[in-house]
Motif scaffolding. Structure first.
Motif, PDB file in Angstrom:
ATOM      1  N   MET A   1       5.342  40.323  69.066  1.00 19.11           N
ATOM      2  CA  MET A   1       5.168  39.000  68.476  1.00 19.11           C
ATOM      3  C   MET A   1       3.709  38.569  68.584  1.00 19.11           C
ATOM      4  N   ILE A   2       3.204  37.957  67.527  1.00 19.02           N
ATOM      5  CA  ILE A   2       1.863  37.366  67.540  1.00 19.02           C
ATOM      6  C   ILE A   2       2.031  35.859  67.484  1.00 19.02           C
ATOM      7  N   PHE A   3       1.395  35.173  68.405  1.00 20.92           N
ATOM      8  CA  PHE A   3       1.528  33.725  68.463  1.00 20.92           C
ATOM      9  C   PHE A   3       0.348  33.049  67.787  1.00 20.92           C
ATOM     10  N   GLN A   4       0.507  31.732  67.607  1.00 19.33           N
ATOM     11  CA  GLN A   4      -0.524  30.938  66.942  1.00 19.33           C
ATOM     12  C   GLN A   4      -1.837  30.969  67.728  1.00 19.33           C
ATOM     13  N   GLU A   5      -1.717  30.826  69.040  1.00 23.41           N
ATOM     14  CA  GLU A   5      -2.919  30.694  69.857  1.00 23.41           C
ATOM     15  C   GLU A   5      -3.066  31.927  70.743  1.00 23.41           C
TER      16      GLU A   5
ATOM     17  N   GLN B   1      -7.772  36.997  67.781  1.00 26.32           N
ATOM     18  CA  GLN B   1      -6.524  37.178  67.046  1.00 26.32           C
ATOM     19  C   GLN B   1      -6.395  38.635  66.585  1.00 26.32           C
ATOM     20  N   ARG B   2      -7.516  39.254  66.223  1.00 24.07           N
ATOM     21  CA  ARG B   2      -7.474  40.679  65.874  1.00 24.07           C
ATOM     22  C   ARG B   2      -7.050  41.524  67.083  1.00 24.07           C
ATOM     23  N   ALA B   3      -7.592  41.164  68.258  1.00 23.26           N
ATOM     24  CA  ALA B   3      -7.226  41.901  69.472  1.00 23.26           C
ATOM     25  C   ALA B   3      -5.720  41.757  69.758  1.00 23.26           C
ATOM     26  N   MET B   4      -5.193  40.560  69.515  1.00 23.80           N
ATOM     27  CA  MET B   4      -3.757  40.323  69.684  1.00 23.80           C
ATOM     28  C   MET B   4      -2.945  41.217  68.762  1.00 23.80           C
ATOM     29  N   ILE B   5      -3.429  41.310  67.509  1.00 21.43           N
ATOM     30  CA  ILE B   5      -2.727  42.143  66.528  1.00 21.43           C
ATOM     31  C   ILE B   5      -2.774  43.602  66.987  1.00 21.43           C
ATOM     32  N   ALA B   6      -3.949  44.011  67.506  1.00 21.83           N
ATOM     33  CA  ALA B   6      -4.089  45.380  68.016  1.00 21.83           C
ATOM     34  C   ALA B   6      -3.075  45.630  69.131  1.00 21.83           C
ATOM     35  N   MET B   7      -2.955  44.650  70.029  1.00 22.59           N
ATOM     36  CA  MET B   7      -1.995  44.789  71.129  1.00 22.59           C
ATOM     37  C   MET B   7      -0.570  44.878  70.609  1.00 22.59           C
ATOM     38  N   ALA B   8      -0.269  43.983  69.659  1.00 25.75           N
ATOM     39  CA  ALA B   8       1.104  43.906  69.149  1.00 25.75           C
ATOM     40  C   ALA B   8       1.499  45.179  68.410  1.00 25.75           C
ATOM     41  N   LEU B   9       0.513  45.817  67.768  1.00 24.72           N
ATOM     42  CA  LEU B   9       0.855  46.996  66.965  1.00 24.72           C
ATOM     43  C   LEU B   9       0.604  48.312  67.698  1.00 24.72           C
ATOM     44  N   ALA B  10       0.055  48.236  68.924  1.00 23.40           N
ATOM     45  CA  ALA B  10      -0.328  49.445  69.655  1.00 23.40           C
ATOM     46  C   ALA B  10       0.848  50.412  69.810  1.00 23.40           C
TER      47      ALA B  10
ATOM     48  N   ARG C   1       3.357  50.698  67.718  1.00 23.56           N
ATOM     49  CA  ARG C   1       4.027  50.932  66.436  1.00 23.56           C
ATOM     50  C   ARG C   1       5.430  50.341  66.445  1.00 23.56           C
ATOM     51  N   PRO C   2       5.551  49.014  66.621  1.00 25.71           N
ATOM     52  CA  PRO C   2       6.881  48.413  66.678  1.00 25.71           C
ATOM     53  C   PRO C   2       7.607  48.527  65.339  1.00 25.71           C
ATOM     54  N   ALA C   3       8.924  48.496  65.393  1.00 27.05           N
ATOM     55  CA  ALA C   3       9.712  48.493  64.158  1.00 27.05           C
ATOM     56  C   ALA C   3       9.642  47.124  63.502  1.00 27.05           C
ATOM     57  N   LEU C   4       9.474  46.090  64.363  1.00 25.85           N
ATOM     58  CA  LEU C   4       9.469  44.726  63.856  1.00 25.85           C
ATOM     59  C   LEU C   4       8.337  43.939  64.496  1.00 25.85           C
ATOM     60  N   LEU C   5       7.574  43.241  63.660  1.00 28.29           N
ATOM     61  CA  LEU C   5       6.527  42.349  64.148  1.00 28.29           C
ATOM     62  C   LEU C   5       6.886  40.927  63.728  1.00 28.29           C
ATOM     63  N   ILE C   6       6.836  40.011  64.681  1.00 28.64           N
ATOM     64  CA  ILE C   6       7.064  38.605  64.351  1.00 28.64           C
ATOM     65  C   ILE C   6       5.739  37.887  64.503  1.00 28.64           C
ATOM     66  N   ALA C   7       5.285  37.237  63.437  1.00 29.73           N
ATOM     67  CA  ALA C   7       4.029  36.505  63.476  1.00 29.73           C
ATOM     68  C   ALA C   7       4.345  35.027  63.265  1.00 29.73           C
TER      69      ALA C   7
ATOM     70  N   THR D   1       6.093  48.671  59.266  1.00 29.33           N
ATOM     71  CA  THR D   1       6.699  47.687  60.157  1.00 29.33           C
ATOM     72  C   THR D   1       7.432  46.616  59.344  1.00 29.33           C
ATOM     73  N   GLY D   2       8.583  46.177  59.827  1.00 28.00           N
ATOM     74  CA  GLY D   2       9.204  44.992  59.255  1.00 28.00           C
ATOM     75  C   GLY D   2       8.467  43.782  59.801  1.00 28.00           C
ATOM     76  N   LEU D   3       8.223  42.780  58.959  1.00 26.82           N
ATOM     77  CA  LEU D   3       7.443  41.618  59.409  1.00 26.82           C
ATOM     78  C   LEU D   3       8.193  40.322  59.136  1.00 26.82           C
ATOM     79  N   ILE D   4       8.303  39.493  60.169  1.00 25.69           N
ATOM     80  CA  ILE D   4       8.785  38.129  59.977  1.00 25.69           C
ATOM     81  C   ILE D   4       7.569  37.234  60.089  1.00 25.69           C
ATOM     82  N   LEU D   5       7.273  36.522  59.018  1.00 23.72           N
ATOM     83  CA  LEU D   5       6.091  35.671  58.985  1.00 23.72           C
ATOM     84  C   LEU D   5       6.539  34.213  58.946  1.00 23.72           C
ATOM     85  N   ILE D   6       6.230  33.508  60.023  1.00 21.99           N
ATOM     86  CA  ILE D   6       6.598  32.102  60.104  1.00 21.99           C
ATOM     87  C   ILE D   6       5.397  31.275  59.693  1.00 21.99           C
ATOM     88  N   THR D   7       5.588  30.394  58.727  1.00 22.40           N
ATOM     89  CA  THR D   7       4.439  29.649  58.230  1.00 22.40           C
ATOM     90  C   THR D   7       4.850  28.313  57.636  1.00 22.40           C
ATOM     91  N   HIS D   8       3.903  27.371  57.664  1.00 18.57           N
ATOM     92  CA  HIS D   8       4.087  26.103  56.965  1.00 18.57           C
ATOM     93  C   HIS D   8       3.599  26.209  55.531  1.00 18.57           C
TER      94      HIS D   8
END
Ligand SMILES: Nc1ncnc2c1ncn2[C@@H]1O[C@H](COP(=O)(O)OP(=O)(O)OP(=O)(O)O)[C@@H](O)[C@H]1O
Ligand SMILES: [Mg+2]
Length: 337
Positions: free
Chosen positions: A101-105, A168-177, A179-185, A213-220
């Protein structure tokens, strides 16, 4: 433990129910919500503040704070395994490995006293048996993959030495390191400058497609949805009120709430236009979850509401092929469109 699922389905959420026990009583933050995500697909979750987007994500990750929260019903099937049935140790092995999961902050999930490279190594070594030299190499490779310049040097640095966009790029690197099947952003770009936002989103989508990767993108931001997602679910007061492909949703929104969201965002009319407008301009107030009206929760704000809407909650119907809406008048909306 494995259940038969269509081959391409990564995640299947069925009838998820998450409640909070508070001083003003129990309320249903996520109420009977179902959806699925396929390999390489982006599913967007949209809706106003407080409608249950983050709690849905935290429920999938099994990170809802308990107390006051608890998942009380449904199933969350990831690659054939119902996560809600796993013990804590088994769940820890899946988190950061098969789901990230990648968080806002990013500062909330980066460790301020650990070098960036070491944090990525931790994510890698939690789940893969590799030497520390190999893990460091993988960490640097991940930083390069997310377009961090001078990755060898940056890997040696601490989070405060990086800009917001780089963190935020470093977070993405961590989250994808792993190779998850699912990423929640969850609102992954809201805290960033508008120009950086577009770059980070493009990066997430590019990596997601390359890695399948399957991606769930939460956004306003419906503009973001139009640019990046294939399917959308719209939530209101803890419930899914509409689901459709992005094209169908923008072409023929069937729930008056979805229409309201779109009407409040003129920038969306030009599909693909950049916009950072937020969903906050539908007249009326979001109802308190501890005191929902008896019928449709949107009825008090809905200019199409009829008597029945105030009394009975409308079922989520497949109004047309692959397009669901929970509205007594969705059929009429379709005819009129
Ligand atoms: N830890 C908690 N304790 C009590 N209530 C909570 C907690 N976390 C969330 N809630 C409540 O659950 C409901 C859903 O919250 P959630 O965070 O999922 O909203 P959201 O759709 O993500 O909103 P936003 O767009 O503002 O992020 C809200 O009413 C919120 O106040
Ligand atoms: Mg949220």
């Amino acid at each position: 433990m494995s259940e038969a699922l269509p081959a391409e389905t990564v995640l299947e959420v069925k009838n998820l129910q998450t409640v909070f026990f508070t001083n003003s009583g129990l309320f249903r933050a996520v109420d009977d919500v179902s959806f699925s995500v396929r390999r390489g697909e982006t599913l967007a979750i949209v809706g106003e503040s407080g409608c249950g987007k983050s709690v849905s994500a935290l429920s999938i990750m099994r990170l809802v704070p308990d107390p006051p929260g608890r998942i009380v019903g449904g199933s969350v099937t990831l690659e054939g395994t119902d996560l809600l049935k796993l013990d804590d140790a088994a769940m820890r092995a899946i988190r950061g490995n098969r789901i990230s999961m990648i968080f806002q902050e990013p500062m909330t999930s980066l460790n301020p006293v650990m070098r960036i490279g070491d944090q990525i190594i931790e994510a890698v070594r939690l789940h893969q048996k590799v030497s520390s030299k190999e893990a460091w190499k993988q960490a640097v490779d991940m930083l390069r993959l997310v377009h961090i310049p001078e990755p060898e040097r940056r890997a040696q640095e601490y989070p405060h030495q990086l800009s917001g966009g780089m963190r935020q790029r470093a977070m993405i690197a961590m989250a994808l390191a792993c190779r998850p099947a699912l990423l929640i952003a969850d609102e992954p770009t809201t805290a960033l400058d508008v120009t950086i936002q577009a770059q980070i989103l493009a990066l997430i989508v590019d990596l997601q497609q390359r890695l399948g990767t399957g991606l769930i993108l939460i956004t306003h931001d419906l503009g973001v949805v139009a640019q990046t997602a294939q399917r959308v679910i719209v939530m209101y007061a803890g419930k899914k009120v509409e689901e459709a492909t992005v094209e169908a949703l923008f072409e023929t929104p069937l729930h008056p709430y979805t229409r309201g969201l779109m009407a409040s965002m003129p920038a969306v009319i030009a599909l693909g236009a950049e916009s950072d407008a937020r969903l906050n301009e539908i007249p009326g107030m979001v109802p308190s979850l501890t005191n929902l009206p008896p019928g449709c929760a949107f009825a008090p704000r809905c200019k199409f509401a009829i008597d029945r809407c105030l009394k009975e909650y409308p079922p989520l119907d497949e109004v047309k092929s692959n397009h669901w809406a929970a509205c007594w008048r969705a059929g009429e909306m379709l005819e009129a469109s």
